[in-house]
Write an enzyme that holds these catalytic residues in place. Structure first.
Site, PDB file in Angstrom:
ATOM      1  N   PHE A 123       0.853  -1.177   0.000  1.00 29.01           N
ATOM      2  CA  PHE A 123       0.000   0.000   0.000  1.00 29.01           C
ATOM      3  C   PHE A 123       0.892   1.230   0.000  1.00 29.01           C
ATOM      4  O   PHE A 123       2.075   1.139   0.324  1.00 29.01           O
ATOM      5  CB  PHE A 123      -0.872   0.000   1.265  1.00 29.01           C
ATOM      6  N   GLN A 236      -7.877  14.603   4.057  1.00 33.95           N
ATOM      7  CA  GLN A 236      -7.288  13.763   3.020  1.00 33.95           C
ATOM      8  C   GLN A 236      -8.233  13.609   1.831  1.00 33.95           C
ATOM      9  O   GLN A 236      -9.378  13.182   2.006  1.00 33.95           O
ATOM     10  CB  GLN A 236      -6.965  12.380   3.576  1.00 33.95           C
ATOM     11  N   HIS A 238      -8.618  11.395  -1.147  1.00 33.56           N
ATOM     12  CA  HIS A 238      -8.109  10.127  -1.661  1.00 33.56           C
ATOM     13  C   HIS A 238      -7.898  10.289  -3.151  1.00 33.56           C
ATOM     14  O   HIS A 238      -8.779  10.796  -3.850  1.00 33.56           O
ATOM     15  CB  HIS A 238      -9.118   9.005  -1.376  1.00 33.56           C
ATOM     16  N   LEU A 252     -15.247   5.406  -3.504  1.00 30.73           N
ATOM     17  CA  LEU A 252     -13.845   5.043  -3.370  1.00 30.73           C
ATOM     18  C   LEU A 252     -13.409   3.918  -4.305  1.00 30.73           C
ATOM     19  O   LEU A 252     -14.127   2.944  -4.516  1.00 30.73           O
ATOM     20  CB  LEU A 252     -13.591   4.612  -1.922  1.00 30.73           C
ATOM     21  N   GLU A 255      -6.939   1.808  -2.802  1.00 30.38           N
ATOM     22  CA  GLU A 255      -5.520   1.903  -3.071  1.00 30.38           C
ATOM     23  C   GLU A 255      -4.938   0.516  -3.361  1.00 30.38           C
ATOM     24  O   GLU A 255      -3.873   0.387  -3.965  1.00 30.38           O
ATOM     25  CB  GLU A 255      -4.848   2.507  -1.837  1.00 30.38           C
ATOM     26  N   ARG A 311      -0.873   9.337  -0.140  1.00 32.35           N
ATOM     27  CA  ARG A 311      -2.075   9.793  -0.843  1.00 32.35           C
ATOM     28  C   ARG A 311      -2.062  11.268  -1.214  1.00 32.35           C
ATOM     29  O   ARG A 311      -2.548  11.656  -2.272  1.00 32.35           O
ATOM     30  CB  ARG A 311      -3.306   9.486   0.024  1.00 32.35           C
ATOM     31  N   HIS A 377     -11.977  12.105   1.664  1.00 35.15           N
ATOM     32  CA  HIS A 377     -11.965  10.762   2.221  1.00 35.15           C
ATOM     33  C   HIS A 377     -11.836  10.698   3.730  1.00 35.15           C
ATOM     34  O   HIS A 377     -12.479   9.867   4.388  1.00 35.15           O
ATOM     35  CB  HIS A 377     -10.804   9.999   1.572  1.00 35.15           C
ATOM     36  N   ARG A 412      -2.660  10.745   6.367  1.00 35.03           N
ATOM     37  CA  ARG A 412      -2.738   9.360   6.842  1.00 35.03           C
ATOM     38  C   ARG A 412      -2.318   8.403   5.740  1.00 35.03           C
ATOM     39  O   ARG A 412      -2.712   8.563   4.588  1.00 35.03           O
ATOM     40  CB  ARG A 412      -4.171   9.037   7.271  1.00 35.03           C
TER      41      ARG A 412
END
Lengths: 600, 251, 264
Positions: A123, A236, A238, A252, A255, A311, A377, A412
């Site tokens: 990730f 954030q 995304h 979404l 990732e 991200r 996100h 994050r």
């Protein structure tokens, strides 16, 4: 104290929110032998945690034995651009593996390695494949496991119940007032300790991966109760949300697609991420396609593909490509996994992505690239808590999960959210229970406070004339989207604050048709208060921080500023007005600082 | 833009009726989008339960043109503009208002399931499971608890009196996932027979037909549970077990 | 958990269903096909003639166990013991209960006839016709749980039918292949497909195992049967058709209506 107008429930600990953090907190508190009430806005098991796809970050070392908590800690701090509360990041990295294994003992079925252990996937921002996962529906597995474990622990669950205000007895919290969504009656919870686990604020934006529930209730409840909020400017976006068709915009795209081999491309077919590698990550990121491709199979001798930068970096890069006219027809960029992986592999690893694109967009991701773009996100900011106990600055109040601030700094990493929920959910439940056990004296609730909240709740139903709540909500989302989005400027933030003032005035006159029985118009009207409060906090903090870092990008201050790297922006209510201050970050001890010196 | 006539159930248990709303639908819209549009423009108090709008939370269950479906995963392209599209609440449960029903029946039944009871760990203190051990039950773990299977199951849908005894397809897949769990030590066949009343199921497969996750509820969960129950009174199986000295702990 | 229903009443919608599609077509077709098959097979079983024409034996009469059989599966038939009626009536009646019971208790056929004959439910989200319902909890339907015994019997039949199909190569003038041979082999294959894709078979062969990794053979077996099991309904219908048509073919050849084409 008994009042005929509302029902009363009394518990040692009340947990507000039944996602991953709330459920884990309730389970832990119940294990301490105190009486626990779990209150949630939706049905049990529907919380936003079910939407989490990719996995739970934990340095189990099952796939790469080199992995350990120090590496995870370092990745987390670097991902958050060093603005994280170091102690939270440390506890998180240290305790996540045990929380994952515990989940397995409660019945979770993670995908397996060949030798029967938990498989881990790559990730963004994680040096090693670290995310324990179940295909691309890890959140569902997690919440279902906690839910079914929880129902046998003697927890009282209050479903479809929204908390409107926390009550205080002097300095400390003493209860919460809310209403039942099904029949609209007011309910009072008396409690010695309250855990906030309400999630985030994403519903303040128009293009968002968040559901209707994400109206910042916990942030606002804490603020109104006198607690501090920190880092509210860090939101954030995304990098990969769906962009087409319009009705699914923002949903979404995990990732995990990139973790499993998906590549970002612009309309020229160019893998543009190689052009956006920031100085900060140059040392650990591949600068050519060959090395990036090799990295999937050999992490020891190759550097990570830039498709898996944190991200914030990827979202900004996509945004820049779109602005430069190199976007896809529907205003995104391409995410292509079909040309690297077989159809079987994709369907096995990413079944719900396959299903989602097939059903909602008519796109077969095993054959064609997806079109993706940034979507709101997650909020890094939240209630300021003590790292070890999760205690907020108001006695008796605890916070865990997205509603708590500090853990993720300015950005994050993917996969760190689910582990955050487990680690700090457990800590919140534990410390709330200990606090409740130590609680001396009688629990008193001021009936006047309850009546005042109850009156306030029904005002929109009684009003004649006034505005439709859906229209105000839509205008708020439009405002935040266009003025407090991924890229910000002073002028736009000031304009946003002016518009928010006007929206607050309109919200005071909101009118609702119909009665109190399951009336979404009424619920939307009531949610506006918290939504507006968190939107204002976000805009104010964003205006204050004159630099770019993580989830806060200022076009007029495009660089990271070391001075700003030492402070949090703190917001609190004093005598009814919002006050803002800069306060220093807790200082990291030397032995942890040393982890950032070594270079490889 | 095509304009649809949405025939939506409005009302409560005392009084209810289908009301027509004319709504425009853009490309790619799903039924839930259209319902939200009605809510935002024509009927602000229209009650509808939803969360994720991506087929992951299982909140927006309803009956569209008489078929149990997730509104968020039902595209408007399926329907013709010439005929009204009927949207009704799921009918097996008590009505709260409009499209929202009280599904607490399902949560009550879930509480009756005997939970996981683990084997002792390996000598090194860990647990090991192979992918082939869990492939089968990972299918059941895909369940999003939309309760469409519970709604469509005629055992309770058409025979309210069976609600006391019958647990329903959702419970059976949960039980099957525990029964087939490689680390579990509990025997739930008596639970399946007596408490959950699997015998009431006549395997007519509507649960499988409506499952938005495509879980083979009947073939992979309910029938294997019926077979496991049959094991308990099959003399051949009994003899074989005696011969091998196998025992399982009752629930 | 706090149930907080406004009341226990269901939505006040009177209609038995709100479906607009042709939900009735499938159950109607099932009624048609199953009824035709039952009528034909009963007639064929009672006819007690034209079930054998060398070297083909109709599956309805296999294994031919009665002494009066035109074809003796095992080289010799049962002694014409104390049941004088056998021989007068039809040897098919000695054995047809086996496959009939297998199909009657089959998980797939149960679905088909509960829907189309019992009307419980006739289609999904369409109200049951009868008010009361006890499912398979009482006699006689509780006996459906003994499906596995019917399966054991059905396996024996597959053995006999395979033997018949092997014998179908043995023409009076030696080895040969006729259209009838192919018909009989196709029938055996489809019937085997149906029998070995059975849910009980799937359970007995491996489905009952909880830790597959410790029983690799059973896992492989279960895996293969599971793949077949996905097509169980297809095999159920195809084998139903093939068994009837095989009988019809042999019957017509035997009656001289058509001629069997010798291929080899």
């Amino acid at each position: 104290m008994a009042n005929a107008d509302y029902e009363t429930h009394e518990h040692d600990v009340i947990v507000i929110g039944a996602g991953g953090a709330g459920l884990r907190a309730a389970i832990e508190a119940a294990a301490q032998g105190v009486s626990v009430g779990l209150v949630c806005k939706s049905l049990l098991g529907k919380a936003h945690t079910v939407m989490a796809e990719g996995g739970i970050a934990a340095a189990l070392g099952n796939v790469w034995p080199e992995d350990n908590w120090q590496v995870h800690f370092r990745d987390t701090m670097r991902g958050g651009k060093m603005l994280n509360n170091w102690r939270m990041a440390q506890l998180h990295a240290q305790e996540a593996p045990e929380r994952v294994l515990e989940l397995e003992r409660w019945g979770a079925l993670f995908d397996r390695t060949k030798d029967g252990r938990i498989l881990q996937r790559d990730f963004g921002g994680h040096r090693y494949a670290r995310l324990a996962h179940v295909g691309d529906r890890t959140g569902l597995e997690m919440i279902r496991t906690l839910q079914y474990h929880g129902i046998h622990q003697g927890i009282d669950v209050y479903m479809e119940c929204t908390i409107a205000r926390l009550l205080k007895d002097g300095e400390r919290v003493s209860g919460a007032v809310g209403y039942w969504r099904p029949h609209g009656k007011v309910v009072l919870f008396k409690a010695k300790a309250i855990v906030l686990a309400t999630g985030g604020i994403g519903k303040a934006w128009k293009i968002t991966s968040n559901s209707w529930e994400y109206t910042g209730d916990g942030h606002a409840l804490a603020l109104w109760a006198g607690a501090d909020l920190i880092d509210m400017e860090f939101v954030q976006f995304h990098p990969t949300g769906m962009v087409w068709p319009p009705s699914v915009r923002g949903i979404l795209v995990t990732e995990g697609v990139r973790g499993d081999g998906g590549m970002l491309k612009n309309n020229q077919g160019e893998r543009f991420m190689f052009n956006y590698i920031p100085e900060f990550f140059k040392g650990e990121t591949a600068d050519n396609e060959e090395e990036a491709d090799r990295w999937y199979d050999d992490k020891r001798n190759n550097r990570r593909t830039p498709d898996l930068l944190p991200r914030d970096e990827v979202a900004r890069a996509i945004n820049a490509e779109m602005k430069a006219g190199r976007g896809s027809p529907h205003g995104g960029v391409y995410l292509d996994i079909a040309s690297r992986r077989t159809a079987d592999y994709i369907r096995k690893r990413l079944p719900s992505m396959y299903h989602q694109f097939k059903e909602l967009a008519g796109v077969d991701i095993t054959k064609e690239p997806m079109e993706v773009g940034p979507t709101c996100h997650y909020v890094m900011g939240g209630v300021r808590v003590d790292a070890d106990s999760t205690a907020a600055t108001v006695p008796g109040l605890f916070a865990a999960g997205e509603v708590a601030g500090g853990m993720h700094g300015s950005n994050r990493l993917g996969g760190n959210s689910l582990s955050d929920l487990l680690v700090f959910g457990r800590r919140a439940g534990l410390h709330a229970a200990l606090y409740a056990k130590d609680f001396g004296g009688a629990l008193t609730v001021d009936a006047g406070q309850v009546d005042a909240v109850a009156r306030e709740l029904v005002e929109p139903l009684a009003r004649v004339g006034g505005e439709n709540p859906y229209a105000i909500q839509a205008d708020l989302q439009e405002t935040m989207q266009s003025l407090v989005g991924l890229i910000r400027t002073e002028r736009e933030l000031e304009e946003a604050l002016r518009k928010l003032e006007a929206l607050k005035a309109r919200a005071k006159r909101v009118r609702v048709e119909g009665g109190r029985t399951y009336n979404p118009g009424w619920h939307t009207a009531l949610d506006l208060r918290s939504l507006l409060a968190v939107a204002e906090c976000c805009a104010l903090a964003a205006l204050e921080r004159k630099e770019s870092r993580g989830g806060h990008t200022r076009d007029d201050h495009p660089y990271t500023d070391d001075q700003w790297g030492k402070v949090n922006v703190v917001l609190r209510l004093k005598n009814g007005t919002l006050q803002l201050s800069r306060e220093p970050l807790p200082e990291m001890p030397g032995e942890l600082r040393a982890l950032f010196q070594e270079r490889k | 833009m095509p304009t649809f006539t949405m025939r939506i159930f409005r009302g409560d248990t005392a009084r209810g009726e289908f009301r027509d709303y004319r709504v425009e639908a853009e490309e790619g819209m799903v039924v839930l989008d259209v319902i939200h549009r009605v809510q935002a423009t024509q009927a602000p108090d229209l009650a509808v339960r939803w969360n994720c709008k991506a087929g992951k939370c299982g909140s927006c269950s309803a009956e569209v043109d008489g078929r149990p479906r997730l509104m968020c995963m039902t595209r408007m392209e399926l329907f013709s503009e010439r005929e009204p599209v009927t949207v009704a609440p799921i009918r097996a449960f008590p009505l709260i208002r409009d499209l929202v029903t009280d599904v607490s029946f399902n949560f009550e039944k879930a509480k009756t399931i005997p939970p996981l009871r683990l084997k002792p760990p390996e000598p090194d203190g860990t647990y090991r499971m192979m992918q082939e051990d869990i492939d089968r039950i990972q299918e059941f773990h895909k369940c999003i608890e939309c309760f469409l299977c519970q709604d469509v199951c005629h055992v309770i849908r058409d025979h309210e009196e069976n609600k006391r005894a019958f647990a329903g397809p959702r419970v059976f897949i949960k039980v099957a996932s525990l029964e087939m769990h490689p680390l579990d030590t509990r025997d739930r066949t008596e639970f399946v027979r007596a408490t959950a009343s699997v015998g009431l199921c006549n395997i007519t497969k509507c649960c499988t037909e409506v499952c938005p996750e495509g879980i083979h509820i009947t073939d992979n969960a309910i029938i294997p549970l019926k077979e496991r129950m049959a094991d308990s009174f099959d003399p051949i199986v009994w003899l074989l077990r005696k011969f091998r000295g196998q025992t399982t702990q009752p629930a | 958990m706090n149930g907080h229903a406004v009341s226990q009443a269901r939505p006040p919608i009177a209609a038995a269903h709100l479906r607009k599609d042709t939900w009735w077509a499938l159950p109607l077709a099932v009624v048609g096909v199953l009824t035709s098959f039952i009528v034909y097979s009963t007639w064929a079983a009672l006819q007690n003639a034209h079930y054998f024409v060398a070297p083909y034996l109709s599956p309805f009469y296999s294994p031919c166990l009665s002494k009066s059989c035109l074809h003796l599966t095992l080289g010799r038939g049962l002694p014409e013991f104390t049941v004088p009626i056998i021989g007068v009536v039809s040897p098919a009646l000695l054995i047809l209960w086996g496959p009939a019971l297998f199909r009657l208790t089959c998980y797939y056929y149960r679905k088909a006839y509960y829907r189309s004959f019992w009307l419980a439910p006739v289609a999904c989200a369409v109200r049951d016709v009868k008010a009361g319902y006890t499912g398979e909890t009482r006699f006689p339907l509780i006996l459906q749980n003994f499906h596995r015994y019917a399966w054991y019997v059905a396996v024996v039949f597959i053995v006999f039918l395979t033997w018949d199909a092997i014998l179908a190569f043995r023409f009076p003038d030696g080895f040969g292949i006729g259209v009838g041979t192919l018909v009989m082999w196709l029938n055996v294959i489809l019937l085997a497909g149906y029998t070995f894709s059975c849910h009980s078979c799937r359970h007995i062969c491996g489905g009952h195992v909880d830790v597959f990794s410790k029983s690799p053979t059973r896992y492989t077996l279960w895996h293969v049967i599971s793949r077949l099991n996905e097509r169980h309904p297809m095999y159920a219908w195809l084998s139903l058709g093939s068994v009837g048509l095989t009988d019809l073919y042999i019957r017509l050849v035997s009656m001289g209506v058509i001629r069997d084409l010798r291929l080899l």
